[in-house]
Scaffold this motif. Structure first.
Motif, PDB file in Angstrom:
ATOM      1  N   PRO A  19       0.834  -1.206   0.000  1.00 34.05           N
ATOM      2  CA  PRO A  19       0.000   0.000   0.000  1.00 34.05           C
ATOM      3  C   PRO A  19       0.867   1.254   0.000  1.00 34.05           C
ATOM      4  CG  PRO A  19      -0.099  -1.124   2.128  1.00 34.05           C
ATOM      5  CD  PRO A  19       0.712  -1.981   1.216  1.00 34.05           C
ATOM      6  N   LEU A  20       0.316   2.315  -0.545  1.00 34.86           N
ATOM      7  CA  LEU A  20       1.037   3.584  -0.554  1.00 34.86           C
ATOM      8  C   LEU A  20       1.096   4.153   0.856  1.00 34.86           C
ATOM      9  CD1 LEU A  20      -0.563   5.324  -3.670  1.00 34.86           C
ATOM     10  CD2 LEU A  20       1.621   4.124  -3.543  1.00 34.86           C
ATOM     11  N   ASP A  21       2.237   4.743   1.210  1.00 40.37           N
ATOM     12  CA  ASP A  21       2.332   5.426   2.489  1.00 40.37           C
ATOM     13  C   ASP A  21       1.864   6.873   2.316  1.00 40.37           C
ATOM     14  OD1 ASP A  21       4.471   6.557   1.094  1.00 40.37           O
ATOM     15  OD2 ASP A  21       5.982   5.984   2.562  1.00 40.37           O
ATOM     16  N   ALA A  22       1.806   7.615   3.412  1.00 42.33           N
ATOM     17  CA  ALA A  22       1.283   8.986   3.378  1.00 42.33           C
ATOM     18  C   ALA A  22       2.025   9.874   2.374  1.00 42.33           C
ATOM     19  CB  ALA A  22       1.306   9.594   4.780  1.00 42.33           C
ATOM     20  N   PRO A  23       3.367   9.872   2.334  1.00 44.19           N
ATOM     21  CA  PRO A  23       4.047  10.725   1.354  1.00 44.19           C
ATOM     22  C   PRO A  23       3.693  10.374  -0.091  1.00 44.19           C
ATOM     23  CG  PRO A  23       5.586  10.045   3.047  1.00 44.19           C
ATOM     24  CD  PRO A  23       4.322   9.258   3.260  1.00 44.19           C
ATOM     25  N   ALA A  24       3.584   9.091  -0.390  1.00 43.52           N
ATOM     26  CA  ALA A  24       3.225   8.677  -1.749  1.00 43.52           C
ATOM     27  C   ALA A  24       1.803   9.110  -2.088  1.00 43.52           C
ATOM     28  CB  ALA A  24       3.387   7.168  -1.897  1.00 43.52           C
ATOM     29  N   LYS A  25       0.896   9.002  -1.113  1.00 38.18           N
ATOM     30  CA  LYS A  25      -0.483   9.442  -1.344  1.00 38.18           C
ATOM     31  C   LYS A  25      -0.536  10.937  -1.597  1.00 38.18           C
ATOM     32  CE  LYS A  25      -2.717   5.811   1.350  1.00 38.18           C
ATOM     33  NZ  LYS A  25      -3.500   5.506   2.555  1.00 38.18           N
ATOM     34  N   GLU A  60       7.105  12.657   9.782  1.00 35.24           N
ATOM     35  CA  GLU A  60       5.930  11.827   9.522  1.00 35.24           C
ATOM     36  C   GLU A  60       4.682  12.532  10.041  1.00 35.24           C
ATOM     37  OE1 GLU A  60       4.368   7.417  10.787  1.00 35.24           O
ATOM     38  OE2 GLU A  60       6.510   7.746  10.486  1.00 35.24           O
ATOM     39  N   PRO A  61       3.615  12.532   9.249  1.00 35.46           N
ATOM     40  CA  PRO A  61       2.372  13.133   9.719  1.00 35.46           C
ATOM     41  C   PRO A  61       1.860  12.405  10.964  1.00 35.46           C
ATOM     42  CG  PRO A  61       2.206  12.483   7.399  1.00 35.46           C
ATOM     43  CD  PRO A  61       3.496  11.959   7.917  1.00 35.46           C
ATOM     44  N   ASP A  62       1.200  13.155  11.844  1.00 31.25           N
ATOM     45  CA  ASP A  62       0.608  12.510  13.019  1.00 31.25           C
ATOM     46  C   ASP A  62      -0.652  11.748  12.590  1.00 31.25           C
ATOM     47  OD1 ASP A  62      -1.477  14.379  12.785  1.00 31.25           O
ATOM     48  OD2 ASP A  62      -0.771  15.607  14.438  1.00 31.25           O
ATOM     49  N   ALA A  63      -1.289  11.093  13.551  1.00 27.02           N
ATOM     50  CA  ALA A  63      -2.445  10.235  13.243  1.00 27.02           C
ATOM     51  C   ALA A  63      -3.590  11.014  12.604  1.00 27.02           C
ATOM     52  CB  ALA A  63      -2.925   9.526  14.505  1.00 27.02           C
ATOM     53  N   THR A  64      -3.848  12.222  13.095  1.00 24.32           N
ATOM     54  CA  THR A  64      -4.938  13.030  12.530  1.00 24.32           C
ATOM     55  C   THR A  64      -4.628  13.412  11.086  1.00 24.32           C
ATOM     56  OG1 THR A  64      -5.432  13.897  14.721  1.00 24.32           O
ATOM     57  CG2 THR A  64      -6.303  15.125  12.841  1.00 24.32           C
ATOM     58  N   ALA A  65      -3.408  13.825  10.835  1.00 21.91           N
ATOM     59  CA  ALA A  65      -3.013  14.190   9.475  1.00 21.91           C
ATOM     60  C   ALA A  65      -3.072  12.987   8.539  1.00 21.91           C
ATOM     61  CB  ALA A  65      -1.613  14.795   9.475  1.00 21.91           C
ATOM     62  N   LYS A  66      -2.670  11.818   9.025  1.00 20.60           N
ATOM     63  CA  LYS A  66      -2.751  10.610   8.193  1.00 20.60           C
ATOM     64  C   LYS A  66      -4.194  10.289   7.825  1.00 20.60           C
ATOM     65  CE  LYS A  66       1.476   8.311   9.658  1.00 20.60           C
ATOM     66  NZ  LYS A  66       2.060   7.162  10.355  1.00 20.60           N
ATOM     67  N   THR A  67      -5.117  10.516   8.757  1.00 20.55           N
ATOM     68  CA  THR A  67      -6.531  10.292   8.465  1.00 20.55           C
ATOM     69  C   THR A  67      -6.994  11.252   7.374  1.00 20.55           C
ATOM     70  OG1 THR A  67      -6.965   9.492  10.691  1.00 20.55           O
ATOM     71  CG2 THR A  67      -8.862  10.292   9.430  1.00 20.55           C
ATOM     72  N   LEU A  68      -6.613  12.522   7.488  1.00 22.13           N
ATOM     73  CA  LEU A  68      -6.962  13.500   6.453  1.00 22.13           C
ATOM     74  C   LEU A  68      -6.368  13.095   5.105  1.00 22.13           C
ATOM     75  CD1 LEU A  68      -8.199  16.193   5.529  1.00 22.13           C
ATOM     76  CD2 LEU A  68      -6.081  17.302   6.281  1.00 22.13           C
ATOM     77  N   ILE A  69      -5.135  12.661   5.101  1.00 18.47           N
ATOM     78  CA  ILE A  69      -4.477  12.229   3.861  1.00 18.47           C
ATOM     79  C   ILE A  69      -5.236  11.053   3.247  1.00 18.47           C
ATOM     80  CG2 ILE A  69      -2.371  11.179   2.926  1.00 18.47           C
ATOM     81  CD1 ILE A  69      -0.859  12.926   5.095  1.00 18.47           C
ATOM     82  N   ASP A  70      -5.649  10.099   4.070  1.00 16.07           N
ATOM     83  CA  ASP A  70      -6.425   8.954   3.566  1.00 16.07           C
ATOM     84  C   ASP A  70      -7.753   9.399   2.963  1.00 16.07           C
ATOM     85  OD1 ASP A  70      -4.472   7.108   4.260  1.00 16.07           O
ATOM     86  OD2 ASP A  70      -5.432   6.552   6.152  1.00 16.07           O
ATOM     87  N   LEU A  71      -8.429  10.355   3.605  1.00 14.46           N
ATOM     88  CA  LEU A  71      -9.699  10.867   3.084  1.00 14.46           C
ATOM     89  C   LEU A  71      -9.498  11.588   1.755  1.00 14.46           C
ATOM     90  CD1 LEU A  71     -11.271  12.198   6.395  1.00 14.46           C
ATOM     91  CD2 LEU A  71     -12.039  10.222   5.058  1.00 14.46           C
TER      92      LEU A  71
END
Length: 89
Positions: A19-25, A60-71
């Motif tokens: 799966p893509l990580d946050a930076p790739a997304k 690395e983005p924190d958990a909240t930022a990762k959720t936003l990135i996923d959305l």
């Protein structure tokens, strides 16, 4: 005639993809939306340096930022429209 070059290409399945990580997304969505880093950071409401650090894997983005990135990754255009409306208000 059969092209023998296909023999050296791996089969694409769950065993050789990840799966893509946050930076790739972030990079994917930014390219898909045709936005530069400054405009994308403004859209997200974060400092440009933060976006650069995330994309370059310095931080690395924190958990909240990762959720936003996923959305955003799940619905790039829809989230862009929502964020633009939020920024305009």
């Amino acid at each position: 005639m059969v092209d023998e070059d296909w023999d050296d290409n791996p089969e694409w399945d769950e065993s050789n993809t990840r799966p893509l990580d946050a930076p790739a997304k972030l990079n994917f969505v930014r390219a898909l939306l045709g936005m530069n880093q400054a405009d994308f950071a403004h859209l997200l409401g974060i400092p440009l340096a933060t976006l650069r650090n995330w994309e370059q894997r310095r931080t690395e983005p924190d958990a909240t930022a990762k959720t936003l990135i996923d959305l955003i990754f799940a619905d790039p255009q829809g989230m862009r429209e929502r964020l633009e409306r939020r920024n305009a208000a």
